[in-house]
Design a protein around this motif. Sequence first.
Motif, mmCIF file in Angstrom:
data_model
loop_
_atom_site.group_PDB
_atom_site.id
_atom_site.type_symbol
_atom_site.label_atom_id
_atom_site.label_comp_id
_atom_site.label_asym_id
_atom_site.label_seq_id
_atom_site.Cartn_x
_atom_site.Cartn_y
_atom_site.Cartn_z
ATOM 1 N N ILE A 36 0.812 -1.211 -0.070
ATOM 2 C CA ILE A 36 0.003 0.012 -0.102
ATOM 3 C C ILE A 36 0.915 1.037 -0.106
ATOM 4 O O ILE A 36 0.456 2.391 -0.703
ATOM 5 C CB ILE A 36 -1.000 0.114 1.143
ATOM 6 C CG1 ILE A 36 -1.793 -1.187 1.019
ATOM 7 C CG2 ILE A 36 -1.637 1.222 1.270
ATOM 8 C CD1 ILE A 36 -2.852 -1.521 2.454
ATOM 9 N N LEU A 37 1.899 1.442 0.809
ATOM 10 C CA LEU A 37 2.715 2.487 1.003
ATOM 11 C C LEU A 37 3.602 2.584 -0.524
ATOM 12 O O LEU A 37 3.600 3.480 -1.004
ATOM 13 C CB LEU A 37 3.987 2.255 1.795
ATOM 14 C CG LEU A 37 3.542 2.233 3.423
ATOM 15 C CD1 LEU A 37 4.531 1.779 4.305
ATOM 16 C CD2 LEU A 37 2.814 3.397 3.530
ATOM 17 N N LYS A 38 4.026 1.656 -1.189
ATOM 18 C CA LYS A 38 4.613 1.671 -2.392
ATOM 19 C C LYS A 38 3.483 2.255 -3.592
ATOM 20 O O LYS A 38 4.162 3.020 -4.236
ATOM 21 C CB LYS A 38 4.946 0.216 -2.698
ATOM 22 C CG LYS A 38 5.587 -0.316 -4.245
ATOM 23 C CD LYS A 38 6.910 0.477 -4.272
ATOM 24 C CE LYS A 38 7.228 0.016 -5.831
ATOM 25 N NZ LYS A 38 8.518 0.804 -6.258
ATOM 26 N N THR A 39 2.253 1.888 -3.426
ATOM 27 C CA THR A 39 1.548 2.193 -4.350
ATOM 28 C C THR A 39 0.731 3.330 -4.058
ATOM 29 O O THR A 39 -0.303 3.810 -4.758
ATOM 30 C CB THR A 39 0.608 1.165 -4.965
ATOM 31 O OG1 THR A 39 -0.180 0.725 -3.526
ATOM 32 C CG2 THR A 39 1.270 -0.195 -5.266
ATOM 33 N N HIS A 40 0.824 4.023 -2.908
ATOM 34 C CA HIS A 40 0.065 5.018 -2.469
ATOM 35 C C HIS A 40 -1.414 4.826 -2.354
ATOM 36 O O HIS A 40 -2.213 5.504 -2.373
ATOM 37 C CB HIS A 40 0.448 6.362 -3.096
ATOM 38 C CG HIS A 40 1.724 6.722 -3.402
ATOM 39 N ND1 HIS A 40 2.556 7.151 -2.358
ATOM 40 C CD2 HIS A 40 2.722 6.769 -4.450
ATOM 41 C CE1 HIS A 40 3.888 7.333 -2.867
ATOM 42 N NE2 HIS A 40 3.714 7.148 -4.107
ATOM 43 N N GLY A 41 -1.728 3.488 -2.171
ATOM 44 C CA GLY A 41 -3.141 3.103 -2.179
ATOM 45 C C GLY A 41 -4.112 3.272 -3.182
ATOM 46 O O GLY A 41 -5.257 3.361 -3.394
ATOM 47 N N HIS A 42 -3.509 3.327 -4.489
ATOM 48 C CA HIS A 42 -3.992 3.627 -5.575
ATOM 49 C C HIS A 42 -4.280 2.544 -6.571
ATOM 50 O O HIS A 42 -4.259 2.502 -7.828
ATOM 51 C CB HIS A 42 -3.457 4.748 -6.342
ATOM 52 C CG HIS A 42 -3.546 6.238 -5.834
ATOM 53 N ND1 HIS A 42 -2.281 7.047 -6.010
ATOM 54 C CD2 HIS A 42 -4.125 6.562 -5.043
ATOM 55 C CE1 HIS A 42 -2.574 8.215 -5.194
ATOM 56 N NE2 HIS A 42 -3.501 7.833 -4.481
ATOM 57 N N LYS A 43 -4.478 1.135 -5.815
ATOM 58 C CA LYS A 43 -4.608 0.200 -6.646
ATOM 59 C C LYS A 43 -5.659 -0.638 -6.052
ATOM 60 O O LYS A 43 -6.292 -0.378 -4.848
ATOM 61 C CB LYS A 43 -3.326 -0.803 -6.335
ATOM 62 C CG LYS A 43 -2.093 -0.176 -6.967
ATOM 63 C CD LYS A 43 -1.827 -0.441 -8.664
ATOM 64 C CE LYS A 43 -0.719 0.243 -9.158
ATOM 65 N NZ LYS A 43 -0.756 0.286 -10.395
ATOM 66 N N THR A 44 -6.532 -1.636 -6.931
ATOM 67 C CA THR A 44 -7.591 -2.256 -6.448
ATOM 68 C C THR A 44 -7.155 -3.578 -5.706
ATOM 69 O O THR A 44 -5.979 -4.023 -5.834
ATOM 70 C CB THR A 44 -8.167 -2.903 -7.809
ATOM 71 O OG1 THR A 44 -7.615 -3.507 -8.387
ATOM 72 C CG2 THR A 44 -8.846 -1.569 -8.556
ATOM 73 N N SER A 45 -8.044 -4.043 -5.091
ATOM 74 C CA SER A 45 -7.595 -5.222 -4.371
ATOM 75 C C SER A 45 -7.353 -6.531 -5.465
ATOM 76 O O SER A 45 -6.359 -7.427 -4.962
ATOM 77 C CB SER A 45 -8.723 -5.810 -3.319
ATOM 78 O OG SER A 45 -10.082 -6.018 -4.534
ATOM 79 N N SER A 46 -7.755 -6.224 -6.548
ATOM 80 C CA SER A 46 -7.565 -7.370 -7.677
ATOM 81 C C SER A 46 -5.901 -7.241 -8.023
ATOM 82 O O SER A 46 -5.200 -8.279 -7.820
ATOM 83 C CB SER A 46 -8.426 -7.330 -8.749
ATOM 84 O OG SER A 46 -9.391 -7.774 -8.482
ATOM 85 N N GLU A 47 -5.542 -6.124 -8.193
ATOM 86 C CA GLU A 47 -4.116 -5.605 -8.570
ATOM 87 C C GLU A 47 -3.243 -6.099 -7.534
ATOM 88 O O GLU A 47 -1.996 -6.650 -7.858
ATOM 89 C CB GLU A 47 -4.031 -4.276 -9.038
ATOM 90 C CG GLU A 47 -4.883 -3.540 -10.166
ATOM 91 C CD GLU A 47 -4.775 -2.341 -10.347
ATOM 92 O OE1 GLU A 47 -4.628 -1.743 -11.534
ATOM 93 O OE2 GLU A 47 -5.021 -1.612 -9.513
ATOM 94 N N ALA A 48 -3.683 -5.729 -6.151
ATOM 95 C CA ALA A 48 -2.869 -6.261 -4.916
ATOM 96 C C ALA A 48 -2.755 -7.730 -4.847
ATOM 97 O O ALA A 48 -1.638 -8.218 -4.697
ATOM 98 C CB ALA A 48 -3.538 -5.893 -3.685
ATOM 99 N N ALA A 49 -3.755 -8.598 -5.334
ATOM 100 C CA ALA A 49 -3.866 -9.806 -5.094
ATOM 101 C C ALA A 49 -2.696 -10.560 -6.271
ATOM 102 O O ALA A 49 -1.852 -11.358 -6.082
ATOM 103 C CB ALA A 49 -5.110 -10.478 -5.318
ATOM 104 N N VAL A 50 -2.679 -9.988 -7.435
ATOM 105 C CA VAL A 50 -2.006 -10.504 -8.505
ATOM 106 C C VAL A 50 -0.468 -9.875 -8.323
ATOM 107 O O VAL A 50 0.338 -10.847 -8.561
ATOM 108 C CB VAL A 50 -2.354 -9.539 -9.903
ATOM 109 C CG1 VAL A 50 -1.205 -10.010 -11.014
ATOM 110 C CG2 VAL A 50 -3.601 -10.252 -10.349
ATOM 111 N N ALA A 51 -0.198 -8.707 -7.845
ATOM 112 C CA ALA A 51 1.047 -8.321 -7.494
ATOM 113 C C ALA A 51 1.780 -9.341 -6.316
ATOM 114 O O ALA A 51 2.994 -9.505 -6.423
ATOM 115 C CB ALA A 51 1.197 -6.801 -7.260
ATOM 116 N N LEU A 52 1.090 -9.363 -5.459
ATOM 117 C CA LEU A 52 1.510 -10.196 -4.237
ATOM 118 C C LEU A 52 1.386 -11.616 -4.604
ATOM 119 O O LEU A 52 1.758 -12.542 -3.514
ATOM 120 C CB LEU A 52 1.033 -9.869 -2.711
ATOM 121 C CG LEU A 52 1.061 -8.546 -2.714
ATOM 122 C CD1 LEU A 52 0.155 -7.821 -1.541
ATOM 123 C CD2 LEU A 52 2.524 -7.778 -2.309
#
Length: 341
Positions: A36-52
């Motif tokens: 979240i810090l890295k992306t400044h909170g501007h990502k969706t939960s779907s994008e977070a799931a893919v990235a992580l």
Amino acid sequence: MKITLPGSETVTLTGQTIDKLIRAGDGDAALLYLYILKTHGHKTSSEAAVALQKNKGWVASAMAVLSRLGLVQLDDYDGTAEAEMGVSTSGNDSEKSAGKPFEQPRKHTQQEVTNELMSGSDFSVVVDETQRRLGTILSPDDLLRLFGIYDHLRLPPEVILQLITHCIKECSITGDGRAPSVRYIEKAAYTWEREGIYSLERAEEYLKALEAKKSARGQMKNTLHIKDRELSATEKRYVDSWIEMGFKSDAIAIAYDRTVVKTGGMAWPYIDGILKNWHNKGLHTAEQINENDSGKQRKTAGKQSSGQGYGRNSYGSQKHGEPTNEEMERMQRLLNKIKEE
């Protein structure tokens, strides 16, 4: 080989944020928080799931932990795949200065409180039990404060009730016997939240440690001859620091005695200096101090008094009032002369 290094990127976490993540002991939440810090909170939960490389349920679970810890403020986040996480954090150096507490709750409205009570949630149980324990009907302002503890700090209902029990006990001991105000309870709740108290087990550990510290304070008060009054805020800070250093009452008694002898009374900065000096030397018990520190004091005193007083020879070995070897020889010569005459 030609190696291209990534650009310089700095992410700042406050000490308080790190403490919260450590106490929570949840690696998933810590990983999501860094994302979240890295992306400044501007990502969706779907994008977070893919990235992580996680699933949606993992993201929702980790997000719930961060929200409970007060490390993120959710902007209509519902945990679905398409919901943008849209959060503001306490650890982003562009938003908060290092070490600044993240304790600004969102202002609730009376309508929100009413809706929560009408919904039959756990909050209504908390309100009923709070009113019963305090023996009063909560005012609208009291309800808002209590709801902030429940909704913003995310303390579980059973922990809130344990907190209220503790506050009632504290006021009965240190106050005039009256029940604590909700404002008083709210202040204590922020302390519990900072300490990461989110379970009855953690609350029990915290209260036991608190009781042990109070007992140690009481012993030190007696040692310092403080009676018929409580320690001031500054005095508590001194005493608590000595307790954390590992000193017991017997060591404090020695430091107190030296302070009184040197200054003629109790001087807090002076005794604090003595104890810090011992702490740096690794001396914390009366036995250690007497063996390692008092000896030096006696030697110093001997050196200072060496050569002073009647009848001391050049080695300072004669006791006060005793004749020196030279005087003995002179007296013997005088006696011999008298006999010859």
